[in-house]
Design a protein around this motif. Structure first.
Motif, PDB file in Angstrom:
ATOM      1  N   VAL A  73      68.516  34.124 -51.277  1.00  0.00           N
ATOM      2  CA  VAL A  73      69.614  33.321 -51.804  1.00  0.00           C
ATOM      3  C   VAL A  73      70.600  34.284 -52.439  1.00  0.00           C
ATOM      4  O   VAL A  73      70.222  35.359 -52.903  1.00  0.00           O
ATOM      5  N   ILE A  91      72.280  30.716 -48.598  1.00  0.00           N
ATOM      6  CA  ILE A  91      70.861  30.936 -48.325  1.00  0.00           C
ATOM      7  C   ILE A  91      70.685  31.402 -46.887  1.00  0.00           C
ATOM      8  O   ILE A  91      71.449  31.019 -45.999  1.00  0.00           O
ATOM      9  N   GLY A 103      64.043  26.124 -48.226  1.00  0.00           N
ATOM     10  CA  GLY A 103      65.462  26.048 -48.563  1.00  0.00           C
ATOM     11  C   GLY A 103      65.748  25.087 -49.693  1.00  0.00           C
ATOM     12  O   GLY A 103      66.473  25.416 -50.643  1.00  0.00           O
ATOM     13  N   GLN A 107      67.035  26.598 -53.321  1.00  0.00           N
ATOM     14  CA  GLN A 107      68.376  26.265 -53.805  1.00  0.00           C
ATOM     15  C   GLN A 107      68.323  25.516 -55.136  1.00  0.00           C
ATOM     16  O   GLN A 107      69.151  25.742 -56.018  1.00  0.00           O
TER      17      GLN A 107
END
Length: 176
Positions: A73, A91, A103, A107
């Motif tokens: 990231v 990402i 993911g 995030q």
């Protein structure tokens, strides 16, 4: 146990550089939405030597089981007004690790990290309109879809529409 129970962010180590370079220099590994043309070979290693973390942005490894590299990231500062900085995040996941929930978790963890360690009120992310998997990941991480930016991203010889997402500090606080 799900992958999300085994996902954490950490600084990029020298052992991660080969995998990190693959995400940007190998079109097959970058995937349909991640390859933006060949870049200066060795640039990531130079940046790593100078340090990936600064007051203007940074990059962290997404690590899975046994601290295994599954992606990265990154974030950089953007201004939404003369005195209104926010973070724009991105990402990249290894092809073999996509679709496993990394993911969404990464995030969300990155947004929480940025709210915990910086004074910004907004974290934003954009993705191509055709990248439905990333849209689902952002929504699952708690980001709010704001709208479509027409013709905002040039990739593979064409201008593409982007979907903009955001999370405010109060959004994260209300979900915890």
């Amino acid at each position: 146990m799900s992958n999300r129970d085994h996902t954490h962010l950490r600084p990029v180590a020298e052992k991660d550089l080969d995998q990190l370079e693959r995400l940007y220099e190998d079109p097959a590994e970058a995937g349909d939405h991640g390859f933006f043309g060949f870049r200066n070979p060795g640039r990531l290693r130079q940046q790593w030597a100078d340090g990936f973390l600064s007051a203007q942005g940074g990059r962290l490894v997404i690590a899975g089981d046994d601290d295994r590299f599954v992606g990265e990231v990154q974030w950089h500062e953007v201004m939404q007004g003369p005195a209104s900085p926010c973070w724009n995040i991105g990402i990249s996941l290894l092809t073999a690790e996509r679709g496993k929930g990394y993911g969404k978790q990464a995030q969300r963890q990155l947004a929480a990290y940025l709210f915990d360690h910086t004074k910004v009120n907004r974290v934003e992310a954009g993705t191509e309109l055709s990248n439905v998997a990333e849209q689902r990941a952002l929504e699952g991480a708690g980001f709010t879809r704001e709208g479509v930016l027409r013709g905002a991203c040039f990739r593979a010889g064409a201008w593409r529409d982007m979907v903009m997402y955001s999370m405010l500090r109060s959004d994260l606080a209300s979900r915890t």
